[in-house]
Write an enzyme that holds these catalytic residues in place. Sequence first.
Site, mmCIF file in Angstrom:
data_model
loop_
_atom_site.group_PDB
_atom_site.id
_atom_site.type_symbol
_atom_site.label_atom_id
_atom_site.label_comp_id
_atom_site.label_asym_id
_atom_site.label_seq_id
_atom_site.Cartn_x
_atom_site.Cartn_y
_atom_site.Cartn_z
ATOM 1 N N ASP A 105 0.815 -1.218 0.000
ATOM 2 C CA ASP A 105 0.000 0.000 0.000
ATOM 3 C C ASP A 105 0.848 1.268 0.000
ATOM 4 O O ASP A 105 2.004 1.277 0.445
ATOM 5 C CB ASP A 105 -0.901 0.032 1.242
ATOM 6 C CG ASP A 105 -2.058 -0.945 1.149
ATOM 7 O OD1 ASP A 105 -2.042 -1.798 0.241
ATOM 8 O OD2 ASP A 105 -2.967 -0.867 1.997
ATOM 9 N N HIS A 258 3.723 -2.299 3.161
ATOM 10 C CA HIS A 258 3.787 -0.957 2.583
ATOM 11 C C HIS A 258 5.108 -0.754 1.847
ATOM 12 O O HIS A 258 6.151 -1.214 2.316
ATOM 13 C CB HIS A 258 3.630 0.111 3.675
ATOM 14 C CG HIS A 258 2.311 0.068 4.373
ATOM 15 N ND1 HIS A 258 2.035 -0.838 5.377
ATOM 16 C CD2 HIS A 258 1.188 0.804 4.204
ATOM 17 C CE1 HIS A 258 0.791 -0.666 5.796
ATOM 18 N NE2 HIS A 258 0.250 0.333 5.105
#
Length: 386
Positions: A105, A258
């Site tokens: 993400d 991430h």
Amino acid sequence: MNSIIDIKFLFKFLFIYLLIQLSTGAVLPGEWPAIDKPPTILPEFTKLVDLSKVPNAPVRTASDVSSGKCSDNDEYCTWGCKNCIRNQTDVITCPNAGDWALTLDDGPSPYTPAILDFLEAQNIKVTFFVVGSRVFESPEILQRAYKFGHQIGIHTWSHPSLTTQSNEQVIAELQWTAKAIKAAIGVTPSFMRPPFGDYDDRIRNICEQLGYKIVIWDRDTNDWVSDTDKSFNLQWVEGNFTGWVKEAGQPGHISLQHDLYPGAAGQVQPVINVLTKAGYKVKPVGTCLGVNNFYGGNATIPVPQNSTTNTSANPLAAYTKSPQSSNTPNIPNTPNNPKTPTTTQPSTPTQLESAKKSLAIKSTNFDNFLWSFIIGAILFTAVFLK
């Protein structure tokens, strides 16, 4: 004499080229909202959704979200409150044991290319849920990921908690991001992920009308904590995966990591090594669901139901809790003793964390600008000053 003229001509050419680079940068052309700010609400975006069909769930306050304040009955099935899911609309796991959808993400970022290098060398494809502001800043990185075959999904323009936004603002967050992605790679994703996993029936309905399938996760690394909490040992990420792959009797998994932060991005390689050695097939979310086309914004994408399936005539009637696996693994006390995840309620980062998400990008962009300015000044001195 001619050689001196040729050198000066070359310097002039390089100087003009640098001026062009400094003035444009590697950003999307055209008019776009301010980065990391709520984007402009446009009527042409809003009219894509029949607001009369959107559930009347209350707009939550930022303080309620950050503190985890929720209603007792949670009639609008807020995932960030009680891990509530609607099996007919929410994607939490891969249906087949042995499949692992690894998702990243908040990018693309300066740390994404190194991840792409490794994934390409291993011929492994994953899913990137991208922020519109980051796409605007680094479209060339997104283009590379897409060309290799990685799945690209929507993660809003400014990374807000969506249940704190009005209907019109939620639509703007999604559509500006979809527009940026299409401008960069020519397609519109059919999958999205709400920031912080913060969504309810109101957000579900808006996404469904726009043609986006919501994807959450059943394994959360909490790797983003490493950017602000120096006591967070990044070895815990690999350690938890080492424990997760030993769990039996589970469906396939969707994990959250991430690529915005350097430490977190550096954990992708060891994590994939753990998964592949354990025999898992690492693949994009769409692939693990049996979907061949990840794009088009088609709300009728045939996505298999999750392992905790309830049936109902009402497409939003199934009210269950997410699988009895953790959404947030416990952080172990030592790197050599990674704890097995337990069923916990996901923590919701504050708006401060959202506001900091572009710091790494801005820092890198400033460094690039500074070096370009220095080189340009040297060339200018060599060409124009005697």
